[in-house]
Design a protein around this motif. Structure first.
Motif, PDB file in Angstrom:
ATOM      1  N   PHE B  99       4.719   0.165  -0.727  1.00  0.00           N
ATOM      2  CA  PHE B  99       3.712   1.172  -1.010  1.00  0.00           C
ATOM      3  C   PHE B  99       2.968   0.807  -2.294  1.00  0.00           C
ATOM      4  O   PHE B  99       3.373  -0.117  -3.005  1.00  0.00           O
ATOM      5  N   PRO B 100       1.884   1.543  -2.602  1.00  0.00           N
ATOM      6  CA  PRO B 100       1.145   1.223  -3.837  1.00  0.00           C
ATOM      7  C   PRO B 100       2.083   1.118  -5.041  1.00  0.00           C
ATOM      8  O   PRO B 100       2.946   1.979  -5.249  1.00  0.00           O
ATOM      9  N   GLY B 101       1.924   0.054  -5.800  1.00  0.00           N
ATOM     10  CA  GLY B 101       2.761  -0.190  -6.969  1.00  0.00           C
ATOM     11  C   GLY B 101       3.828  -1.241  -6.706  1.00  0.00           C
ATOM     12  O   GLY B 101       4.345  -1.850  -7.636  1.00  0.00           O
ATOM     13  N   ASP B 102       4.177  -1.462  -5.428  1.00  0.00           N
ATOM     14  CA  ASP B 102       5.193  -2.460  -5.096  1.00  0.00           C
ATOM     15  C   ASP B 102       4.571  -3.855  -5.087  1.00  0.00           C
ATOM     16  O   ASP B 102       3.409  -4.025  -4.736  1.00  0.00           O
ATOM     17  N   PHE B 103       5.365  -4.845  -5.471  1.00  0.00           N
ATOM     18  CA  PHE B 103       4.873  -6.224  -5.421  1.00  0.00           C
ATOM     19  C   PHE B 103       5.599  -6.990  -4.319  1.00  0.00           C
ATOM     20  O   PHE B 103       6.651  -6.588  -3.851  1.00  0.00           O
ATOM     21  N   LEU B 104       5.018  -8.100  -3.937  1.00  0.00           N
ATOM     22  CA  LEU B 104       5.678  -8.944  -2.931  1.00  0.00           C
ATOM     23  C   LEU B 104       5.311 -10.401  -3.152  1.00  0.00           C
ATOM     24  O   LEU B 104       4.274 -10.711  -3.744  1.00  0.00           O
ATOM     25  N   GLY B 105       6.196 -11.254  -2.722  1.00  0.00           N
ATOM     26  CA  GLY B 105       5.902 -12.681  -2.781  1.00  0.00           C
ATOM     27  C   GLY B 105       6.534 -13.396  -3.955  1.00  0.00           C
ATOM     28  O   GLY B 105       6.289 -14.580  -4.150  1.00  0.00           O
ATOM     29  N   LEU B 106       7.349 -12.702  -4.726  1.00  0.00           N
ATOM     30  CA  LEU B 106       7.958 -13.356  -5.879  1.00  0.00           C
ATOM     31  C   LEU B 106       9.155 -14.190  -5.415  1.00  0.00           C
ATOM     32  O   LEU B 106      10.263 -14.051  -5.918  1.00  0.00           O
ATOM     33  N   SER B 107       8.900 -15.038  -4.452  1.00  0.00           N
ATOM     34  CA  SER B 107       9.954 -15.892  -3.918  1.00  0.00           C
ATOM     35  C   SER B 107      10.265 -16.989  -4.921  1.00  0.00           C
ATOM     36  O   SER B 107       9.411 -17.419  -5.684  1.00  0.00           O
ATOM     37  N   HIS B 108      11.503 -17.433  -4.912  1.00  0.00           N
ATOM     38  CA  HIS B 108      11.903 -18.528  -5.774  1.00  0.00           C
ATOM     39  C   HIS B 108      11.601 -19.845  -5.068  1.00  0.00           C
ATOM     40  O   HIS B 108      11.630 -20.909  -5.654  1.00  0.00           O
ATOM     41  N   ASP B 109      11.285 -19.705  -3.795  1.00  0.00           N
ATOM     42  CA  ASP B 109      11.143 -20.843  -2.891  1.00  0.00           C
ATOM     43  C   ASP B 109       9.686 -21.320  -2.809  1.00  0.00           C
ATOM     44  O   ASP B 109       8.783 -20.669  -3.307  1.00  0.00           O
ATOM     45  N   ASP B 110       9.489 -22.427  -2.138  1.00  0.00           N
ATOM     46  CA  ASP B 110       8.136 -22.926  -1.913  1.00  0.00           C
ATOM     47  C   ASP B 110       7.430 -22.153  -0.814  1.00  0.00           C
ATOM     48  O   ASP B 110       6.204 -22.050  -0.796  1.00  0.00           O
ATOM     49  N   ALA B 111       8.213 -21.628   0.119  1.00  0.00           N
ATOM     50  CA  ALA B 111       7.634 -20.924   1.264  1.00  0.00           C
ATOM     51  C   ALA B 111       8.079 -19.463   1.259  1.00  0.00           C
ATOM     52  O   ALA B 111       9.176 -19.143   0.812  1.00  0.00           O
ATOM     53  N   TYR B 112       7.216 -18.582   1.771  1.00  0.00           N
ATOM     54  CA  TYR B 112       7.603 -17.189   1.915  1.00  0.00           C
ATOM     55  C   TYR B 112       8.745 -17.087   2.923  1.00  0.00           C
ATOM     56  O   TYR B 112       8.729 -17.757   3.954  1.00  0.00           O
ATOM     57  N   ALA B 113       9.706 -16.244   2.617  1.00  0.00           N
ATOM     58  CA  ALA B 113      10.878 -16.110   3.496  1.00  0.00           C
ATOM     59  C   ALA B 113      10.665 -14.996   4.511  1.00  0.00           C
ATOM     60  O   ALA B 113      11.559 -14.699   5.295  1.00  0.00           O
ATOM     61  N   TYR B 114       9.487 -14.385   4.498  1.00  0.00           N
ATOM     62  CA  TYR B 114       9.224 -13.272   5.406  1.00  0.00           C
ATOM     63  C   TYR B 114       7.726 -13.125   5.627  1.00  0.00           C
ATOM     64  O   TYR B 114       6.916 -13.685   4.878  1.00  0.00           O
ATOM     65  N   THR B 115       7.393 -12.360   6.645  1.00  0.00           N
ATOM     66  CA  THR B 115       6.003 -12.066   6.964  1.00  0.00           C
ATOM     67  C   THR B 115       5.633 -10.723   6.358  1.00  0.00           C
ATOM     68  O   THR B 115       6.453  -9.811   6.329  1.00  0.00           O
ATOM     69  N   ALA B 116       4.401 -10.627   5.849  1.00  0.00           N
ATOM     70  CA  ALA B 116       3.912  -9.357   5.301  1.00  0.00           C
ATOM     71  C   ALA B 116       2.659  -8.951   6.064  1.00  0.00           C
ATOM     72  O   ALA B 116       1.706  -9.730   6.154  1.00  0.00           O
ATOM     73  N   GLU B 117       2.672  -7.757   6.642  1.00  0.00           N
ATOM     74  CA  GLU B 117       1.527  -7.281   7.416  1.00  0.00           C
ATOM     75  C   GLU B 117       1.125  -5.880   6.983  1.00  0.00           C
ATOM     76  O   GLU B 117       1.956  -5.081   6.554  1.00  0.00           O
ATOM     77  N   ALA B 118      -0.157  -5.600   7.135  1.00  0.00           N
ATOM     78  CA  ALA B 118      -0.665  -4.277   6.798  1.00  0.00           C
ATOM     79  C   ALA B 118      -0.298  -3.291   7.893  1.00  0.00           C
ATOM     80  O   ALA B 118      -0.515  -3.556   9.069  1.00  0.00           O
ATOM     81  N   VAL B 119       0.272  -2.169   7.512  1.00  0.00           N
ATOM     82  CA  VAL B 119       0.573  -1.099   8.467  1.00  0.00           C
ATOM     83  C   VAL B 119      -0.712  -0.312   8.740  1.00  0.00           C
ATOM     84  O   VAL B 119      -1.042  -0.002   9.874  1.00  0.00           O
ATOM     85  N   ASN B 120      -1.424  -0.007   7.658  1.00  0.00           N
ATOM     86  CA  ASN B 120      -2.741   0.629   7.763  1.00  0.00           C
ATOM     87  C   ASN B 120      -3.686  -0.146   6.836  1.00  0.00           C
ATOM     88  O   ASN B 120      -3.325  -1.233   6.390  1.00  0.00           O
ATOM     89  N   ALA B 121      -4.835   0.372   6.560  1.00  0.00           N
ATOM     90  CA  ALA B 121      -5.766  -0.348   5.679  1.00  0.00           C
ATOM     91  C   ALA B 121      -5.120  -0.546   4.311  1.00  0.00           C
ATOM     92  O   ALA B 121      -4.674   0.419   3.688  1.00  0.00           O
ATOM     93  N   VAL B 122      -5.072  -1.780   3.873  1.00  0.00           N
ATOM     94  CA  VAL B 122      -4.345  -2.123   2.661  1.00  0.00           C
ATOM     95  C   VAL B 122      -5.250  -2.831   1.660  1.00  0.00           C
ATOM     96  O   VAL B 122      -6.129  -3.606   2.043  1.00  0.00           O
ATOM     97  N   ARG B 123      -5.023  -2.543   0.404  1.00  0.00           N
ATOM     98  CA  ARG B 123      -5.708  -3.255  -0.671  1.00  0.00           C
ATOM     99  C   ARG B 123      -4.637  -3.822  -1.596  1.00  0.00           C
ATOM    100  O   ARG B 123      -3.663  -3.151  -1.910  1.00  0.00           O
ATOM    101  N   LEU B 124      -4.820  -5.070  -1.998  1.00  0.00           N
ATOM    102  CA  LEU B 124      -3.832  -5.711  -2.866  1.00  0.00           C
ATOM    103  C   LEU B 124      -4.477  -6.474  -4.002  1.00  0.00           C
ATOM    104  O   LEU B 124      -5.596  -6.985  -3.861  1.00  0.00           O
TER     105      LEU B 124
END
Lengths: 252, 252
Positions: B99-124
């Motif tokens: 939700f707003p305020g949450d971050f994503l993608g702070l992986s330690h790895d070279d590749a993302y370990a998961y998929t991130a998709e918009a549930v509704n209209a999203v701004r990041l």
DNA sequence: CGTATACTTGAATTGAGTCAATAAGTGTGG
DNA sequence: CCACACTTATTGACTCAATTCAAGTATACG
């Protein structure tokens, strides 16, 4: 509860003779290469050692309980720790097994959100949480390292969420066995055969299954010829490729 | 796949007119109070803004896919993002809703370990990962904040592990509904009634259940008189205490 | 206004759980 | 070293919570 609920007891602060002698206890530490402290050397390490003490816990003893004041952060140096949460009616979920090099207790909260218990004889380094957080300002590489390890733990937690949400009992057990083997390899062991320090009950509570189901699945894997069981707490992998297929639901 | 697999598209770097004007886009940001950037002000914030750009994603669009090069870290400012992992045979597990305020993608790895998709209209807000990590050296409070948020996420992941490993379908659905409500409260909404932006399929894949089971449990809770359903994607809590008992397996 | 999509409901199935008994270790003291 | 008690693991028979399969009913959309 039985005698196994006694707390981890002995604990004494390191008293380094001076900056140079300070590496003393760490020089002999088998977990040093894996632990968060491995980014520190010399003067910096001795800085950390000043706020470090050591704790031991015998098999079954608690390091701390869910709800305890989160006063310390720990680093496992020997043995295996199980981290668990309970529902009021006694249902237990083990959220992770911690091996040498793993840390625990870096809660953002005032209280620990989980219980930590020794699976077998355990040795830990102990740091006062407030002092450790202070030290981050002086040793930013320490904080960076801990953030990296937290990111790794988060990735592992998501793997476990996938396992618990979507894998079958057979797939869960295979994932677990392969995971234990990989962890042993990280510690420099061959990983095959691999020992299972924890009980079937612990494995069941980690995988969201019952003891009986875990037992049945292990027996079945042996019958299927992909593993052998030299003893009930030792597994020999005879067909790792097949196991890796099973883990991801791609069984032949 | 359907049209919903198109990537998030529009993206433009902020071009602050100067140190003082730099807060511009953040001043209007509803998520500012919750996001990791809230520890920064003035000159420091403008420093961060120099490596920040904005992205939008329509409902169903991916922000990134599991396996993509992990080049950016994101911060949700509007809308809801679902983070998921898949098994080769298509079984899907949603590991979290952001939700707003949450971050994503702070992986330690070279590749993302998961998929991130918009549930509704999203701004990041989008940050180049390498640049953000560099910035930690100059803005240590940023790193400290992110470590704190990572610790919170880890605690949330462990709650989800408990849910998936040991809770019944009814308990899972109740935990989910209460969680959505609490999240709405964090954003300053009343939390009752609360909207469910995601589909039953998303809820099912988050709770390790099927669509049908989720639907049945929601219907049952309404029949039991602890919730009401003004519409299929809105829930009104009529007996929160009863729900909190159910969540922990302490049903009357 | 019709068609696709999402959600609900019902009936039958099944994977894992429960209950129960047996077997295999583990440690203790005689 | 063995006999006993105790704990831990395995195996079998049966049950059940959640899934699967199958309609049916709302809801949104072009």
């Amino acid at each position: 509860m039985s005698s196994s609920d006694a707390r981890a007891s002995s604990s004494n602060t390191f008293a380094p003779g001076g900056p140079d002698l300070a590496l003393g206890p760490c020089a002999a530490c088998a977990a040093r290469g894996l632990a968060f402290c491995n980014v520190l050397e010399g003067e910096d390490l001795s800085r950390l050692l000043q706020i470090t003490s050591e704790t031991n816990a015998g098999a079954g003893q608690a390091v701390f309980y869910e709800g305890d004041e989160a006063s310390h952060v720990y680093n496992v140096t020997e043995g295996v720790v199980r981290v668990s949460k309970m529902l009021p009616d006694g249902r237990r979920q083990i959220t992770g097994f911690l091996f040498p090099g793993d840390f625990l207790g870096l809660s953002h909260d005032d209280a620990y959100a989980y219980t930590a218990e020794a699976v077998n004889a355990v040795r830990l380094c102990r740091f006062r949480r407030d002092r450790l957080l202070q030290l981050f300002d002086e040793l930013p590489q320490l904080e960076k390292r801990l953030l990296g390890m937290a990111a790794d733990e988060l990735a592992a937690a998501q793997d476990q969420i996938l396992l618990l949400g979507r894998k079958t009992a057979r797939e869960r057990v295979v994932s677990f066995l392969l995971g234990i083997s990989k962890q042993a390899q990280r510690r420099g062991e061959s990983g095959n055969p691999v020992g299972l320090p924890m009980s079937r009950a612990d494995i069941a509570d980690y995988l969201g299954l019952t003891i009986e189901t875990v037992s049945r699945m292990i027996t079945k894997l042996a019958k299927d010829g992909v593993i052998e069981l030299p003893s009930s707490n030792k597994v020999h992998f005879t067909n790792r490729n097949a196991l890796e297929d099973i883990e991801m639901g791609e069984e032949a």
